[in-house]
Design a protein around this motif. Structure first.
Motif, PDB file in Angstrom:
ATOM      1  N   GLU A   1      32.934  50.942  42.207  1.00 38.78           N
ATOM      2  CA  GLU A   1      33.820  51.150  41.061  1.00 38.78           C
ATOM      3  C   GLU A   1      34.141  49.835  40.369  1.00 38.78           C
ATOM      4  N   ALA A   2      34.327  48.773  41.137  1.00 37.34           N
ATOM      5  CA  ALA A   2      34.546  47.456  40.529  1.00 37.34           C
ATOM      6  C   ALA A   2      33.311  47.018  39.752  1.00 37.34           C
ATOM      7  N   TRP A   3      32.140  47.278  40.316  1.00 37.07           N
ATOM      8  CA  TRP A   3      30.900  46.933  39.629  1.00 37.07           C
ATOM      9  C   TRP A   3      30.752  47.706  38.317  1.00 37.07           C
ATOM     10  N   MET A   4      30.997  48.995  38.341  1.00 38.33           N
ATOM     11  CA  MET A   4      30.833  49.800  37.130  1.00 38.33           C
ATOM     12  C   MET A   4      31.806  49.370  36.042  1.00 38.33           C
ATOM     13  N   ALA A   5      33.026  49.000  36.445  1.00 44.21           N
ATOM     14  CA  ALA A   5      34.006  48.515  35.467  1.00 44.21           C
ATOM     15  C   ALA A   5      33.534  47.212  34.842  1.00 44.21           C
ATOM     16  N   ALA A   6      32.980  46.318  35.660  1.00 42.81           N
ATOM     17  CA  ALA A   6      32.495  45.040  35.140  1.00 42.81           C
ATOM     18  C   ALA A   6      31.234  45.213  34.307  1.00 42.81           C
ATOM     19  N   CYS A   7      30.324  46.039  34.776  1.00 44.75           N
ATOM     20  CA  CYS A   7      29.039  46.225  34.104  1.00 44.75           C
ATOM     21  C   CYS A   7      29.189  46.914  32.753  1.00 44.75           C
ATOM     22  N   ASN A   8      30.152  47.824  32.665  1.00 44.69           N
ATOM     23  CA  ASN A   8      30.322  48.618  31.446  1.00 44.69           C
ATOM     24  C   ASN A   8      31.453  48.114  30.576  1.00 44.69           C
ATOM     25  N   GLY A   9      31.701  46.795  30.613  1.00 47.00           N
ATOM     26  CA  GLY A   9      32.748  46.202  29.795  1.00 47.00           C
ATOM     27  C   GLY A   9      32.598  46.559  28.324  1.00 47.00           C
ATOM     28  N   GLU A  10      33.729  46.643  27.642  1.00 43.87           N
ATOM     29  CA  GLU A  10      33.717  47.091  26.249  1.00 43.87           C
ATOM     30  C   GLU A  10      33.199  46.028  25.287  1.00 43.87           C
ATOM     31  N   ILE A  11      33.426  44.738  25.628  1.00 44.72           N
ATOM     32  CA  ILE A  11      33.071  43.673  24.691  1.00 44.72           C
ATOM     33  C   ILE A  11      31.723  43.101  25.106  1.00 44.72           C
ATOM     34  N   ALA A  12      30.729  43.256  24.253  1.00 48.87           N
ATOM     35  CA  ALA A  12      29.358  42.954  24.633  1.00 48.87           C
ATOM     36  C   ALA A  12      29.097  41.474  24.863  1.00 48.87           C
ATOM     37  N   HIS A  13      29.934  40.576  24.328  1.00 44.17           N
ATOM     38  CA  HIS A  13      29.607  39.156  24.417  1.00 44.17           C
ATOM     39  C   HIS A  13      30.283  38.451  25.587  1.00 44.17           C
ATOM     40  N   VAL A  14      31.129  39.130  26.368  1.00 38.88           N
ATOM     41  CA  VAL A  14      31.875  38.463  27.423  1.00 38.88           C
ATOM     42  C   VAL A  14      31.100  38.419  28.727  1.00 38.88           C
ATOM     43  N   THR A  15      31.624  37.611  29.657  1.00 43.64           N
ATOM     44  CA  THR A  15      31.148  37.614  31.034  1.00 43.64           C
ATOM     45  C   THR A  15      32.131  38.408  31.878  1.00 43.64           C
ATOM     46  N   SER A  16      31.622  39.364  32.636  1.00 47.15           N
ATOM     47  CA  SER A  16      32.444  40.123  33.566  1.00 47.15           C
ATOM     48  C   SER A  16      32.180  39.633  34.983  1.00 47.15           C
ATOM     49  N   GLN A  17      33.222  39.685  35.819  1.00 52.38           N
ATOM     50  CA  GLN A  17      33.107  39.214  37.188  1.00 52.38           C
ATOM     51  C   GLN A  17      33.636  40.242  38.167  1.00 52.38           C
ATOM     52  N   VAL A  18      32.839  40.505  39.196  1.00 52.88           N
ATOM     53  CA  VAL A  18      33.326  41.238  40.352  1.00 52.88           C
ATOM     54  C   VAL A  18      33.750  40.199  41.380  1.00 52.88           C
ATOM     55  N   ILE A  19      34.984  40.312  41.879  1.00 53.91           N
ATOM     56  CA  ILE A  19      35.524  39.326  42.808  1.00 53.91           C
ATOM     57  C   ILE A  19      35.683  39.944  44.197  1.00 53.91           C
ATOM     58  N   VAL A  20      35.073  39.322  45.196  1.00 54.45           N
ATOM     59  CA  VAL A  20      35.316  39.643  46.601  1.00 54.45           C
ATOM     60  C   VAL A  20      36.195  38.509  47.134  1.00 54.45           C
ATOM     61  N   PRO A  21      37.481  38.742  47.320  1.00 53.57           N
ATOM     62  CA  PRO A  21      38.424  37.637  47.538  1.00 53.57           C
ATOM     63  C   PRO A  21      38.228  36.920  48.871  1.00 53.57           C
ATOM     64  N   GLU A  22      38.634  35.637  48.891  1.00 58.76           N
ATOM     65  CA  GLU A  22      38.485  34.808  50.081  1.00 58.76           C
ATOM     66  C   GLU A  22      39.447  35.253  51.186  1.00 58.76           C
ATOM     67  N   LYS A  23      39.110  34.841  52.400  1.00 57.38           N
ATOM     68  CA  LYS A  23      39.906  35.113  53.597  1.00 57.38           C
ATOM     69  C   LYS A  23      40.040  36.598  53.885  1.00 57.38           C
ATOM     70  N   MET A  24      39.124  37.393  53.342  1.00 62.00           N
ATOM     71  CA  MET A  24      39.100  38.830  53.611  1.00 62.00           C
ATOM     72  C   MET A  24      37.697  39.254  54.002  1.00 62.00           C
ATOM     73  N   SER A  25      37.611  40.309  54.809  1.00 62.79           N
ATOM     74  CA  SER A  25      36.341  40.821  55.290  1.00 62.79           C
ATOM     75  C   SER A  25      36.232  42.300  54.961  1.00 62.79           C
ATOM     76  N   PHE A  26      35.095  42.711  54.397  1.00 65.21           N
ATOM     77  CA  PHE A  26      34.937  44.081  53.915  1.00 65.21           C
ATOM     78  C   PHE A  26      33.668  44.708  54.484  1.00 65.21           C
ATOM     79  N   LEU A  27      33.811  45.891  55.053  1.00 74.30           N
ATOM     80  CA  LEU A  27      32.679  46.669  55.525  1.00 74.30           C
ATOM     81  C   LEU A  27      32.070  47.411  54.344  1.00 74.30           C
ATOM     82  N   VAL A  28      30.767  47.229  54.161  1.00 78.44           N
ATOM     83  CA  VAL A  28      30.073  47.894  53.051  1.00 78.44           C
ATOM     84  C   VAL A  28      28.839  48.599  53.593  1.00 78.44           C
ATOM     85  N   ASN A  29      28.758  49.896  53.385  1.00 75.14           N
ATOM     86  CA  ASN A  29      27.579  50.676  53.733  1.00 75.14           C
ATOM     87  C   ASN A  29      26.499  50.459  52.675  1.00 75.14           C
TER      88      ASN A  29
END
Length: 422
Positions: free
Chosen positions: A46-74
């Motif tokens: 969901e974070a990726w889709m929000a960043a990828c489908n940004g409304e303003i075509a000229h900007v840079t979008s970033q998905v952030i996986v924050p520091e000092k945290m650990s995430f399980l991803v299938n």
């Protein structure tokens, strides 16, 4: 180095933006849970889709996986094309894979984290991607070939499919079930300051594998694994590999190529400034006899070998089972290969082995300023060449090549010799 600077300029043109032009999406805001026990795949998507489908075509979008945290991803696929001009996937914390192969039931067992059809993508952030591959290694057919339940296929940690003008940089990748980074069908891709580490005993864990991709650079990286540090597959051209530390592993390899009898097209590959420490092989080109096509325009330059088993190898008679492949009347043409400034120690006697085809010999081989000595003082090193034509200048051990002026007459065949480059 002009090519590397050209690619870097492609990637970073337009990436440096003011804060008003940058939009960030933190995976925690979409429900990702710290601790590495709760599946956060949907939050990442969901974070990726929000960043990828940004409304303003000229900007840079970033998905952030924050520091000092650990995430399980299938297993997850981040797909494009994206509406935004540039997209960053920044890993400051840790992404971990499921620890059991059963989590891939009814899913593609070759994939874990995939980026597909995304241009102007940058993945990085000084964080960690941990494939937790032990469960896969324990059931691998590589280590248990006779086991009925063994597994030949295992996930790649990071796979990039059709990602153009993109980069992977400043990231630590460890314990992939199989290959750590796989790049397919991509153009203008840079891999820079990447640290890849897995046990020497881990099966099929190539550091970086490239296939069907062009105009690439792999630079300033440290790779240790249970297979090739870097392997170059078919349909690859204009690849610069610069400033690499390799070890443990099987060295830097072009191939194996042509296993299915296909037409091979690999050209303009440069490996410059590399240290190989206690690897199985050093600078290696390996092709199957049933293949056709060519490998040409290859440079290995300024490479240091520290107790490497076989520092310089060409094997046109590659066979996965030693002694089981009969000599054929076909082969991949290997030509215009330059070895320059190669020095260090060989752990075995066979410091230079060019095992070329009797039917399709290697030609245009140049060796300049090479000095290889035994890692064990009481031993000696040798150079063995079969059907290899070219020129040598200040090469030790040597001489080895058949000089071009001598023609092909009298060249010996090494097709039946042991397959030392496996």
């Amino acid at each position: 180095m002009f090519f590397i600077m050209f690619v870097l300029s492609l990637i970073f043109t337009g990436v440096s933006c003011s804060k008003d032009d940058m939009t960030s999406f933190n995976v925690v805001d979409f429900g990702a849970v710290d601790g590495g026990k709760t599946d956060s795949s949907q939050a990442f998507l969901e974070a990726w889709m929000a960043a990828c489908n940004g409304e303003i075509a000229h900007v840079t979008s970033q998905v952030i996986v924050p520091e000092k945290m650990s995430f399980l991803v299938n297993p997850v696929t981040f797909s494009g094309p994206c509406k935004v001009k540039n997209i960053n996937f920044l890993v400051f914390g840790t992404i971990i894979a499921p620890d059991s192969p059963s989590n891939w039931d009814e899913q593609d067992a070759s994939e874990w984290v995939v980026f597909k059809t995304v241009s102007r993508l940058m993945v990085g952030g000084l964080g960690t991607i941990d494939g937790r591959g032990k469960g896969w290694w324990d059931q691998s057919c590589r280590g248990n070939p006779e086991s009925k339940g063994c597994t030949k296929l295992a996930p790649t940690a990071l796979k990039f499919l059709s990602c153009n003008d993109s980069s992977l940089r400043n990231i630590f990748i460890t314990n992939s079930p199989q290959t750590h980074v796989l790049l397919h069908w991509s153009y203008g891709f840079v891999i820079d300051y990447v640290n890849i580490q897995s046990p020497e005993s881990s099966p099929n864990t190539d550091g970086i594998h490239i296939h069907a991709s062009h105009h690439l650079a792999i630079t300033n990286s440290r790779i240790g694994s249970g297979d090739d540090c870097i392997s170059v597959g078919d349909y690859v051209s204009y690849l610069d590999i610069v400033n690499i530390y390799c070890g443990p592993g099987h060295g830097i390899s072009i191939g194996s190529l042509g296993s299915s009898g296909n037409v091979v097209q690999v050209e303009n590959i440069r490996v410059i400034n590399a240290i190989l420490n206690r690897t199985t092989n050093g600078a290696r080109i390996k092709t199957w006899q049933m293949g056709r096509g060519h490998v040409r325009g290859v440079t290995f330059e300024n490479m240091r070998f520290i107790s490497v088993k076989y520092p310089i190898i060409i094997d046109q008679n590659y066979c996965d089972i030693r002694g089981k492949c009969k000599e054929l009347d076909t082969g991949v043409q290997i030509s215009q290969v330059l070895y320059r400034g190669m020095y260090g120690t060989s752990f075995t006697d066979a410091a230079i082995v060019l095992n070329c085809s009797r039917v399709v010999p290697c030609y245009g081989i140049s060796m300049e300023y090479i000095r290889l000595t035994p890692a064990i003082t009481e031993r000696r090193v040798t150079a063995e060449c079969g059907n290899a034509y070219g020129q040598e200048f200040e090469v030790e051990p040597g001489p080895c090549l058949v000089q071009i002026k001598d023609g092909y007459k009298g060249a010996k065949s090494m097709a039946a010799s042991p397959n030392i480059s496996k």
